[in-house]
Design a protein around this motif. Sequence first.
Motif, PDB file in Angstrom:
ATOM      1  N   GLN A  93       0.834  -1.211   0.000  1.00  0.00           N
ATOM      2  CA  GLN A  93       0.000   0.000   0.000  1.00  0.00           C
ATOM      3  C   GLN A  93       0.868   1.261   0.000  1.00  0.00           C
ATOM      4  OE1 GLN A  93      -2.557  -0.530   3.385  1.00  0.00           O
ATOM      5  NE2 GLN A  93      -4.084  -1.712   2.210  1.00  0.00           N
ATOM      6  N   LYS A  94       1.945   1.217   0.813  1.00  0.00           N
ATOM      7  CA  LYS A  94       2.850   2.359   0.833  1.00  0.00           C
ATOM      8  C   LYS A  94       3.479   2.587  -0.536  1.00  0.00           C
ATOM      9  CE  LYS A  94       4.095   2.202   5.743  1.00  0.00           C
ATOM     10  NZ  LYS A  94       5.198   1.992   6.718  1.00  0.00           N
ATOM     11  N   LEU A  95       3.880   1.462  -1.154  1.00  0.00           N
ATOM     12  CA  LEU A  95       4.470   1.578  -2.490  1.00  0.00           C
ATOM     13  C   LEU A  95       3.461   2.121  -3.483  1.00  0.00           C
ATOM     14  CD1 LEU A  95       6.523  -1.752  -2.691  1.00  0.00           C
ATOM     15  CD2 LEU A  95       7.442   0.570  -2.590  1.00  0.00           C
ATOM     16  N   GLU A  96       2.204   1.647  -3.344  1.00  0.00           N
ATOM     17  CA  GLU A  96       1.162   2.111  -4.268  1.00  0.00           C
ATOM     18  C   GLU A  96       0.884   3.601  -4.067  1.00  0.00           C
ATOM     19  OE1 GLU A  96      -3.446   0.950  -5.519  1.00  0.00           O
ATOM     20  OE2 GLU A  96      -2.365  -0.205  -4.001  1.00  0.00           O
ATOM     21  N   ASN A  97       0.832   4.046  -2.778  1.00  0.00           N
ATOM     22  CA  ASN A  97       0.601   5.473  -2.494  1.00  0.00           C
ATOM     23  C   ASN A  97       1.753   6.321  -3.016  1.00  0.00           C
ATOM     24  OD1 ASN A  97      -1.801   4.881  -1.238  1.00  0.00           O
ATOM     25  ND2 ASN A  97      -0.903   4.747   0.813  1.00  0.00           N
ATOM     26  N   ALA A  98       2.976   5.775  -2.783  1.00  0.00           N
ATOM     27  CA  ALA A  98       4.137   6.520  -3.278  1.00  0.00           C
ATOM     28  C   ALA A  98       4.107   6.604  -4.793  1.00  0.00           C
ATOM     29  CB  ALA A  98       5.426   5.836  -2.817  1.00  0.00           C
ATOM     30  N   SER A  99       3.652   5.503  -5.448  1.00  0.00           N
ATOM     31  CA  SER A  99       3.555   5.507  -6.897  1.00  0.00           C
ATOM     32  C   SER A  99       2.520   6.497  -7.383  1.00  0.00           C
ATOM     33  CB  SER A  99       3.210   4.094  -7.383  1.00  0.00           C
ATOM     34  OG  SER A  99       3.057   4.067  -8.775  1.00  0.00           O
ATOM     35  N   LEU A 100       1.371   6.528  -6.657  1.00  0.00           N
ATOM     36  CA  LEU A 100       0.322   7.481  -7.035  1.00  0.00           C
ATOM     37  C   LEU A 100       0.797   8.928  -6.857  1.00  0.00           C
ATOM     38  CD1 LEU A 100      -2.830   5.722  -5.501  1.00  0.00           C
ATOM     39  CD2 LEU A 100      -2.265   5.984  -7.923  1.00  0.00           C
ATOM     40  N   LYS A 101       1.501   9.160  -5.733  1.00  0.00           N
ATOM     41  CA  LYS A 101       2.013  10.510  -5.497  1.00  0.00           C
ATOM     42  C   LYS A 101       3.018  10.905  -6.569  1.00  0.00           C
ATOM     43  CE  LYS A 101       1.413  10.653  -0.469  1.00  0.00           C
ATOM     44  NZ  LYS A 101       2.102  10.733   0.842  1.00  0.00           N
ATOM     45  N   LEU A 102       3.878   9.924  -6.909  1.00  0.00           N
ATOM     46  CA  LEU A 102       4.868  10.206  -7.947  1.00  0.00           C
ATOM     47  C   LEU A 102       4.197  10.478  -9.287  1.00  0.00           C
ATOM     48  CD1 LEU A 102       7.843  10.337  -8.750  1.00  0.00           C
ATOM     49  CD2 LEU A 102       7.753   7.859  -9.183  1.00  0.00           C
ATOM     50  N   GLU A 103       3.134   9.698  -9.568  1.00  0.00           N
ATOM     51  CA  GLU A 103       2.399   9.896 -10.815  1.00  0.00           C
ATOM     52  C   GLU A 103       1.720  11.267 -10.838  1.00  0.00           C
ATOM     53  OE1 GLU A 103      -1.163   7.712 -13.406  1.00  0.00           O
ATOM     54  OE2 GLU A 103      -0.343   6.770 -11.594  1.00  0.00           O
ATOM     55  N   GLN A 104       1.116  11.637  -9.667  1.00  0.00           N
ATOM     56  CA  GLN A 104       0.468  12.946  -9.585  1.00  0.00           C
ATOM     57  C   GLN A 104       1.474  14.077  -9.728  1.00  0.00           C
ATOM     58  OE1 GLN A 104      -2.798  13.460  -9.409  1.00  0.00           O
ATOM     59  NE2 GLN A 104      -2.477  15.672  -9.522  1.00  0.00           N
ATOM     60  N   LEU A 105       2.643  13.859  -9.110  1.00  0.00           N
ATOM     61  CA  LEU A 105       3.702  14.867  -9.203  1.00  0.00           C
ATOM     62  C   LEU A 105       4.163  15.025 -10.641  1.00  0.00           C
ATOM     63  CD1 LEU A 105       5.601  16.799  -7.693  1.00  0.00           C
ATOM     64  CD2 LEU A 105       7.154  14.861  -7.337  1.00  0.00           C
ATOM     65  N   ASN A 106       4.350  13.878 -11.331  1.00  0.00           N
ATOM     66  CA  ASN A 106       4.748  13.932 -12.746  1.00  0.00           C
ATOM     67  C   ASN A 106       3.684  14.629 -13.578  1.00  0.00           C
ATOM     68  OD1 ASN A 106       7.186  12.614 -12.347  1.00  0.00           O
ATOM     69  ND2 ASN A 106       6.266  10.587 -12.595  1.00  0.00           N
ATOM     70  N   HIS A 107       2.405  14.343 -13.242  1.00  0.00           N
ATOM     71  CA  HIS A 107       1.303  14.983 -13.990  1.00  0.00           C
ATOM     72  C   HIS A 107       1.309  16.496 -13.772  1.00  0.00           C
ATOM     73  CE1 HIS A 107      -2.619  15.294 -15.891  1.00  0.00           C
ATOM     74  NE2 HIS A 107      -3.033  16.039 -14.855  1.00  0.00           N
ATOM     75  N   ASN A 108       1.551  16.890 -12.507  1.00  0.00           N
ATOM     76  CA  ASN A 108       1.592  18.338 -12.208  1.00  0.00           C
ATOM     77  C   ASN A 108       2.765  18.992 -12.904  1.00  0.00           C
ATOM     78  OD1 ASN A 108      -0.650  18.076 -10.594  1.00  0.00           O
ATOM     79  ND2 ASN A 108       0.510  17.857  -8.681  1.00  0.00           N
ATOM     80  N   ILE A 109       3.920  18.256 -12.903  1.00  0.00           N
ATOM     81  CA  ILE A 109       5.096  18.821 -13.573  1.00  0.00           C
ATOM     82  C   ILE A 109       4.824  19.013 -15.055  1.00  0.00           C
ATOM     83  CG2 ILE A 109       7.466  18.294 -14.258  1.00  0.00           C
ATOM     84  CD1 ILE A 109       7.809  16.943 -11.527  1.00  0.00           C
TER      85      ILE A 109
END
Length: 584
Positions: free
Chosen positions: A426-442
């Motif tokens: 779950q932590k990995l999935e949340n981190a992946s989602l956050k990373l994906e959201q961050l990439n999307h924002n970038i």
Amino acid sequence: MFFKYSLTVGFFILFWNLGQSQDTFTSEEALEQYKLITNEMSKSFPEDEFKTYRRTSFSESQLETYLSQHFKRLDLLSYIAGNYTFKLDAYLHSGNWFNLIGFPKESNASYKAFFEHYKQYEALLSQQEKADYVEMITFANSIMAANFEKMNLFKRAEAQHKIGMKFADTLKNIYHPSSINNYALFLYHGKRELDSALFYFKKALRIAQTSYPNHTLNGSIRDNIADIYRDKQNFIQARALYFKNFNFFQQTKNEKLKDLDYPRLISAGAQLIEMDIKLNHIEEAANSFKRLDEIYNTSEHSENILPESKIEFLTVKQLLLKKQNRAEEAYNTLQQLYRFSDSLNNIAAIQDKRWRDELNVITLDRVALNFEIEQIQKANKIKNQKLQFWIMCLILTVVIIVLLYLYKRRKQRMLNAFNKQLLTEQKLENASLKLEQLNHNIKAKERDLSDFAINLTQNYEWIKSLSDQLNAYKNGNVSEKPELLKNLEVELQNKINYDKRTKVFFERLDTLNNGFYNTLTTKFPSLTKNEIRLCSLIRLKISSRNIATLQNITLASLNTSRYRLRKKLNLPDDINLDDYILSL
């Protein structure tokens, strides 16, 4: 620790209980009692004396005592440990003794015990000890088969004969033809298969004559073959073999007695005379009888003549006298034969009945004693089994408890590990989602920055155009300046109005096409905001000129934007951009 301790205590109690259930009669005590009984028996009937193996040697009280002692010795053998050859010899002696006194069932029981113990001890015997038992194994197989035949158990007799032949075949000595001869005797006397018996007799004789030409077994086999010829009424061939045997036994000594075998010699002479009488060769019969009479009446031979031999001699004497028309002598000989036969039959019947009765009584006593012992043993066995059952239940309960504990402990460990793994995932999935959201924002910021740069470029071009108009105003004629100033004001007002209207338009456009925007950004994440808006305008089927106006760019700039958009969409030249966007 508790589990190991419980197992140790349980097995200690189990083995202690088994030890307590054993008889307190030791091996040494059993062996000592066996020897004492043997010494007592040997006082009246030594094992190495002939009388011990004849029924007529025993009085009624002696018979009762001897049988009782003999069975006691057999019972003691099961308590004696080790002493392998001693026990094997004891079972062999018992089988031989019962056989010679005429008890085939008891004889076979002892021989069976011998074979069972020999199989058990064979690996412990030396090569010399094994060699010493070869003769007795062959003899025991033969006697067991003969005993089965006496009891009319012909299938078991035949099977035992075949076991004996198979064993003797591996030895390649005199026991090989002897075992074949014994099987042929079974076929002859037991099954009356004369042709089969004759085949095996001849096979045995070939082997004996080739390898052991001077052994008395040759005479025995010839006698058996002659008997079959006699039964088939082939008296000439039978007479030739009896004649050969009569001469053979006068010259050949018995291998064990180291003397002539007088019973066989007398039997061969009597059979020869009988055949001469049947063939009406009276003179030859008389000559042969003269030789036989000399052998029979010589004082040094009298002790070796058995009752059966005397009957054979008197029978053939009576037949010869009758054939010679010496009626009175023939009658007297016949009376003598009857008296002797009756006497033997009466003695044998009395002895047989006495032995049978005594054996039955002792057997019944042994059965009763064995039954009582068996009941005690069963009671002890039941007690032991109950104790063993409760011990095993205790051990099983402890084992089950330990296994349940280990199972639950392992299950909890697996559950904790699973939860830990799930939490990590779950932590990995949340981190992946956050990373994906961050990439999307970038990427969104990058697109905004790109749009901002384009706007700056467009504004710069507009400001340059405005600067050009001001310069024209400065340098223009006085009459043109009012017109130039009016155009400049119109340009400024249009710019202000365009920015307001364009902002409102594009805000509505973005709201209405939010789903379409998501599809584009998912498939083509590198598109800028202006390129996405261009796709929306194309999707609304707005003409290129109007799109250029809405974006406040020239038509040439729009065409350049469309070209860049095709490249980012990876469209081939044969696909129309507008049609592709409408299909999304």
